[in-house]
Design a protein around this motif. Sequence first.
Motif, PDB file in Angstrom:
ATOM      1  N   VAL A  94       0.882  -1.169   0.000  1.00 22.38           N
ATOM      2  CA  VAL A  94       0.000   0.000   0.000  1.00 22.38           C
ATOM      3  C   VAL A  94       0.921   1.220   0.000  1.00 22.38           C
ATOM      4  O   VAL A  94       1.635   1.460   0.976  1.00 22.38           O
ATOM      5  CB  VAL A  94      -0.918   0.016   1.232  1.00 22.38           C
ATOM      6  CG1 VAL A  94      -1.741   1.303   1.261  1.00 22.38           C
ATOM      7  CG2 VAL A  94      -1.833  -1.207   1.236  1.00 22.38           C
ATOM      8  N   PRO A  95       0.975   1.979  -1.100  1.00 19.67           N
ATOM      9  CA  PRO A  95       1.892   3.117  -1.198  1.00 19.67           C
ATOM     10  C   PRO A  95       1.289   4.415  -0.664  1.00 19.67           C
ATOM     11  O   PRO A  95       0.216   4.835  -1.088  1.00 19.67           O
ATOM     12  CB  PRO A  95       2.137   3.214  -2.705  1.00 19.67           C
ATOM     13  CG  PRO A  95       0.822   2.786  -3.302  1.00 19.67           C
ATOM     14  CD  PRO A  95       0.247   1.752  -2.355  1.00 19.67           C
ATOM     15  N   MET A  96       1.981   5.036   0.267  1.00 17.31           N
ATOM     16  CA  MET A  96       1.528   6.314   0.812  1.00 17.31           C
ATOM     17  C   MET A  96       2.685   7.301   0.666  1.00 17.31           C
ATOM     18  O   MET A  96       3.506   7.441   1.571  1.00 17.31           O
ATOM     19  CB  MET A  96       1.123   6.163   2.282  1.00 17.31           C
ATOM     20  CG  MET A  96       0.565   7.426   2.895  1.00 17.31           C
ATOM     21  SD  MET A  96       0.102   7.189   4.626  1.00 17.31           S
ATOM     22  CE  MET A  96      -1.231   6.021   4.443  1.00 17.31           C
ATOM     23  N   ASN A  97       2.745   7.939  -0.484  1.00 20.78           N
ATOM     24  CA  ASN A  97       3.869   8.810  -0.782  1.00 20.78           C
ATOM     25  C   ASN A  97       3.661  10.190  -0.152  1.00 20.78           C
ATOM     26  O   ASN A  97       3.486  11.197  -0.831  1.00 20.78           O
ATOM     27  CB  ASN A  97       4.042   8.932  -2.292  1.00 20.78           C
ATOM     28  CG  ASN A  97       5.404   9.484  -2.671  1.00 20.78           C
ATOM     29  OD1 ASN A  97       6.198   9.850  -1.807  1.00 20.78           O
ATOM     30  ND2 ASN A  97       5.678   9.552  -3.952  1.00 20.78           N
ATOM     31  N   ILE A  98       3.679  10.185   1.185  1.00 23.39           N
ATOM     32  CA  ILE A  98       3.479  11.400   1.976  1.00 23.39           C
ATOM     33  C   ILE A  98       4.588  11.473   3.015  1.00 23.39           C
ATOM     34  O   ILE A  98       4.849  10.481   3.718  1.00 23.39           O
ATOM     35  CB  ILE A  98       2.117  11.394   2.696  1.00 23.39           C
ATOM     36  CG1 ILE A  98       0.970  11.215   1.695  1.00 23.39           C
ATOM     37  CG2 ILE A  98       1.928  12.676   3.505  1.00 23.39           C
ATOM     38  CD1 ILE A  98      -0.387  11.012   2.351  1.00 23.39           C
ATOM     39  N   GLU A  99       5.255  12.607   3.114  1.00 23.12           N
ATOM     40  CA  GLU A  99       6.322  12.773   4.096  1.00 23.12           C
ATOM     41  C   GLU A  99       5.774  13.323   5.413  1.00 23.12           C
ATOM     42  O   GLU A  99       4.694  13.902   5.461  1.00 23.12           O
ATOM     43  CB  GLU A  99       7.401  13.712   3.548  1.00 23.12           C
ATOM     44  CG  GLU A  99       8.127  13.168   2.334  1.00 23.12           C
ATOM     45  CD  GLU A  99       9.250  14.082   1.854  1.00 23.12           C
ATOM     46  OE1 GLU A  99       9.410  15.195   2.424  1.00 23.12           O
ATOM     47  OE2 GLU A  99       9.969  13.680   0.916  1.00 23.12           O
TER      48      GLU A  99
ATOM     49  N   GLU B 174      16.691   6.889  -2.539  1.00 26.64           N
ATOM     50  CA  GLU B 174      16.711   6.432  -3.927  1.00 26.64           C
ATOM     51  C   GLU B 174      15.923   5.128  -4.085  1.00 26.64           C
ATOM     52  O   GLU B 174      15.150   4.962  -5.043  1.00 26.64           O
ATOM     53  CB  GLU B 174      18.157   6.226  -4.392  1.00 26.64           C
ATOM     54  CG  GLU B 174      18.987   7.479  -4.518  1.00 26.64           C
ATOM     55  CD  GLU B 174      19.450   8.042  -3.180  1.00 26.64           C
ATOM     56  OE1 GLU B 174      19.880   9.209  -3.142  1.00 26.64           O
ATOM     57  OE2 GLU B 174      19.378   7.314  -2.162  1.00 26.64           O
ATOM     58  N   PHE B 175      16.107   4.201  -3.132  1.00 26.44           N
ATOM     59  CA  PHE B 175      15.413   2.920  -3.225  1.00 26.44           C
ATOM     60  C   PHE B 175      13.920   3.099  -2.968  1.00 26.44           C
ATOM     61  O   PHE B 175      13.093   2.454  -3.616  1.00 26.44           O
ATOM     62  CB  PHE B 175      16.004   1.912  -2.232  1.00 26.44           C
ATOM     63  CG  PHE B 175      15.568   0.499  -2.490  1.00 26.44           C
ATOM     64  CD1 PHE B 175      16.156  -0.248  -3.494  1.00 26.44           C
ATOM     65  CD2 PHE B 175      14.559  -0.091  -1.732  1.00 26.44           C
ATOM     66  CE1 PHE B 175      15.747  -1.555  -3.749  1.00 26.44           C
ATOM     67  CE2 PHE B 175      14.147  -1.383  -1.978  1.00 26.44           C
ATOM     68  CZ  PHE B 175      14.747  -2.125  -2.994  1.00 26.44           C
TER      69      PHE B 175
ATOM     70  N   GLU C  99       7.849   4.175  -7.787  1.00 28.53           N
ATOM     71  CA  GLU C  99       7.756   4.171  -9.247  1.00 28.53           C
ATOM     72  C   GLU C  99       7.267   2.816  -9.763  1.00 28.53           C
ATOM     73  O   GLU C  99       6.440   2.740 -10.673  1.00 28.53           O
ATOM     74  CB  GLU C  99       9.119   4.514  -9.854  1.00 28.53           C
ATOM     75  CG  GLU C  99       9.519   5.967  -9.668  1.00 28.53           C
ATOM     76  CD  GLU C  99      10.925   6.262 -10.166  1.00 28.53           C
ATOM     77  OE1 GLU C  99      11.693   5.293 -10.409  1.00 28.53           O
ATOM     78  OE2 GLU C  99      11.274   7.454 -10.296  1.00 28.53           O
ATOM     79  N   ALA C 100       7.777   1.735  -9.168  1.00 25.41           N
ATOM     80  CA  ALA C 100       7.387   0.390  -9.591  1.00 25.41           C
ATOM     81  C   ALA C 100       5.907   0.134  -9.306  1.00 25.41           C
ATOM     82  O   ALA C 100       5.191  -0.444 -10.132  1.00 25.41           O
ATOM     83  CB  ALA C 100       8.258  -0.650  -8.887  1.00 25.41           C
TER      84      ALA C 100
ATOM     85  N   THR D  15      17.319  -7.999   3.924  1.00 22.99           N
ATOM     86  CA  THR D  15      17.255  -7.463   2.567  1.00 22.99           C
ATOM     87  C   THR D  15      15.812  -7.152   2.199  1.00 22.99           C
ATOM     88  O   THR D  15      14.876  -7.767   2.707  1.00 22.99           O
ATOM     89  CB  THR D  15      17.811  -8.462   1.539  1.00 22.99           C
ATOM     90  OG1 THR D  15      17.082  -9.696   1.625  1.00 22.99           O
ATOM     91  CG2 THR D  15      19.285  -8.714   1.749  1.00 22.99           C
ATOM     92  N   ILE D  16      15.649  -6.200   1.279  1.00 26.94           N
ATOM     93  CA  ILE D  16      14.348  -5.884   0.710  1.00 26.94           C
ATOM     94  C   ILE D  16      14.526  -5.882  -0.799  1.00 26.94           C
ATOM     95  O   ILE D  16      15.476  -5.278  -1.321  1.00 26.94           O
ATOM     96  CB  ILE D  16      13.797  -4.536   1.232  1.00 26.94           C
ATOM     97  CG1 ILE D  16      12.475  -4.195   0.530  1.00 26.94           C
ATOM     98  CG2 ILE D  16      14.806  -3.409   1.111  1.00 26.94           C
ATOM     99  CD1 ILE D  16      11.752  -3.004   1.160  1.00 26.94           C
ATOM    100  N   VAL D  17      13.626  -6.568  -1.506  1.00 28.72           N
ATOM    101  CA  VAL D  17      13.762  -6.751  -2.952  1.00 28.72           C
ATOM    102  C   VAL D  17      12.475  -6.345  -3.662  1.00 28.72           C
ATOM    103  O   VAL D  17      11.379  -6.718  -3.228  1.00 28.72           O
ATOM    104  CB  VAL D  17      14.075  -8.224  -3.300  1.00 28.72           C
ATOM    105  CG1 VAL D  17      14.267  -8.387  -4.806  1.00 28.72           C
ATOM    106  CG2 VAL D  17      15.299  -8.721  -2.543  1.00 28.72           C
ATOM    107  N   ILE D  18      12.606  -5.599  -4.744  1.00 32.18           N
ATOM    108  CA  ILE D  18      11.478  -5.324  -5.629  1.00 32.18           C
ATOM    109  C   ILE D  18      11.433  -6.490  -6.609  1.00 32.18           C
ATOM    110  O   ILE D  18      12.314  -6.630  -7.462  1.00 32.18           O
ATOM    111  CB  ILE D  18      11.658  -3.996  -6.384  1.00 32.18           C
ATOM    112  CG1 ILE D  18      11.866  -2.837  -5.406  1.00 32.18           C
ATOM    113  CG2 ILE D  18      10.440  -3.717  -7.273  1.00 32.18           C
ATOM    114  CD1 ILE D  18      12.245  -1.521  -6.071  1.00 32.18           C
TER     115      ILE D  18
END
Length: 215
Positions: free
Chosen positions: A27-32, A140-141, A147-148, A165-168
């Motif tokens: 669930v993407p929450m692109n909020i700072e 950056e990650f 983006e993905a 580790t975390i992998v896309i």
Amino acid sequence: MSDFKNKSVFQNTPPTGGDGGIRSTVVPMNIENVDTDQIIPARFLKATSREGFGKNLFRDWRYNNDNESQPKQDFVLNNPVYAGKILVAGKNFGCGSSREHAAWAIKDAGFDAVVSSFFADIFKSNALNNFLLPVQVSEEFLKKIFEAVEKNPKTAIDVNLKEQTIVIISTGEQEEFAISSYKKTCLLNGYDDIDYLLSIKEEIKQFEKKLHFEF
């Protein structure tokens, strides 16, 4: 062990086939600068049980006029396109007051991990104490994850606590993340602080004997 119903998932065999991991859509929450008062508003802090906070997660952002029959269509938790056990958020997640209820709400809502480029220290500690894994990555990650997921909402992320580790999954890009060895052990075994002490009681006894002998 703790009787909190949402104990650590990391002690079980995950979908990835190894120990200590989660593979899930996100669930993407692109909020700072998401503060704890937005995660769980203060009016819901009277309860002392950890259960039941999930339905009020981001309450003021999810509903108009505090009315569950009026969901805000533009808020990510109300978007059926996104689902999963991993919440991905902008940097400085969990700032503000020290309320442990913020971690309770996220865990009770079904999330097992939160990914961000920076966590407030107290929130990070509260999360780890409640079997919610805060995964801190580079900016950056984090951008690559957003983006993905924007390109494909079904993008899955693999978080492996054992390997740190975390992998896309779709791109194969990965990054390592840090965690204290103590909290890692607790999460992998489903231990709270008391459970951990009980697990090493024989070592403690041996240390006491050695200390007594030396003095």
